[in-house]
Write an enzyme that holds these catalytic residues in place. Structure first.
Site: not given
Length: 325
Positions: A10, A244
């Protein structure tokens, strides 16, 4: 042998960092990028992926995914972290030549796995809706994938529990029903969650060095990270950002960077703990046990962050210098 991956993403500032990491490392063959809502709207995220494909001459296909969760109402784009269009202060221009594959992302995933049985690792660094849709349409893909690597979840290890609620990580919270389907399916999953991703940090000095040493690629990573670093400084008091999404790519390149724990995983799908991930790893049999009959998965609980940061730095610098040479 280079490891074929499809990166479900995303994009997203740290997603861009992960996409370029996957493209840059010689051990990975990034064959596809499938987009999903999350950090940005599906339209902005897909444009961001196509921008990267065109800007850095990526060979990967780009397939546009779904714009909403399976059941829950959409949470909305994470503007506070990633900016209005996903790339912080940078706004990706409309691609001039790069176009998306005509298939929806879930179908692209199914077709790719069927064409390359046992060869493709799915790396998912956003909400897991595309993977859940692929499972619903073709349950047999669980026997065709090599591995599924997920950046998501939080299990309370190393003091890390959640980042959008006290107990939920953003990707899982965006679609907990999809996450539970993916994590309980009969395929091998490795979860690289906040337990390990928040143990590594790209400091501002680290990113400054990439800008200096990694050519156009380093400059792009530095540019998109400005908005991200302001969020981390203002909200978390950090001079840098957690690693992340690139951590999921690091696992594919070198699994020995991580210590994993085995056991089935479930996701809370409603109520105040919506999106919480829970792993049963004690082996005990209980009278009531909604974990017992599900596939055992592996969860990251420790990481060699120094080696991970060195791997990312070396990979991006080598790639960036090759782009400018």
């Amino acid at each position: 042998m280079r490891q074929k991956i499809i990166l479900d993403t995303d994009p997203g500032i740290d997603d861009a960092m992960a996409i370029l990491f996957a493209e840059a490392h010689p051990a990975i063959d990034l064959i596809g990028i499938t987009t999903v809502y999350g950090n940005a709207t599906i339209d902005n995220g897909t444009r961001n992926a196509l921008y990267l494909k065109e800007q850095f001459q990526l060979n990967a296909d780009v397939a546009k995914g779904t714009d909403k969760p399976l059941v829950r109402p959409p949470v909305g784009a994470t503007v506070v972290v990633h900016g209005e269009t996903g790339f912080g202060d940078c706004h990706a221009s409309e691609p001039q030549h790069a176009t998306a594959d005509p298939r929806p992302a879930y179908q692209y995933i199914i077709d790719s796995l069927k064409a390359n049985p046992g060869e493709i690792t799915l790396v998912a660094v956003g909400p897991l809706t595309n993977l859940a849709l692929a499972l619903e349409a073709a349950p047999e893909i669980t026997q065709l994938v090599k591995e599924v690597v997920i950046m998501g979840g939080a299990f309370g290890e190393n003091g890390h529990r959640g980042n959008v609620t006290p107990y939920a990580e953003a990707n899982i919270h965006d679609d907990p029903h999809a996450a539970d389907k993916v994590l309980t399916a009969d395929w091998p999953v490795v979860v690289i969650g906040l337990d390990v991703t928040e143990e590594s940090m790209f400091s501002s000095a680290y990113l400054d060095a990439l800008k200096t040493e990694a050519g156009q690629v380093g400059e792009f990573i530095w540019d998109v990270s400005r908005y991200y670093l302001r969020f981390y400084a203002q909200k978390l008091g950090m001079d840098g950002c957690h690693v992340h999404d690139p951590s999921a790519i690091a696992y594919v390149i070198d699994p020995t960077l991580f210590t994993l724990r085995e056991g089935p995983v479930r996701v809370v799908t409603d109520g105040p703990a919506e999106g919480m991930t829970l792993q049963k790893y004690d082996g005990r049999r209980y009278m009531t046990d909604d974990w017992q009959d599900h596939h055992s998965q592996r969860v990251g609980v420790q990481v060699n962050s120094e080696a991970l940061l060195a791997l990312y730095r070396e990979t991006i610098i080598n790639y960036g210098q090759g782009k400018t040479g």
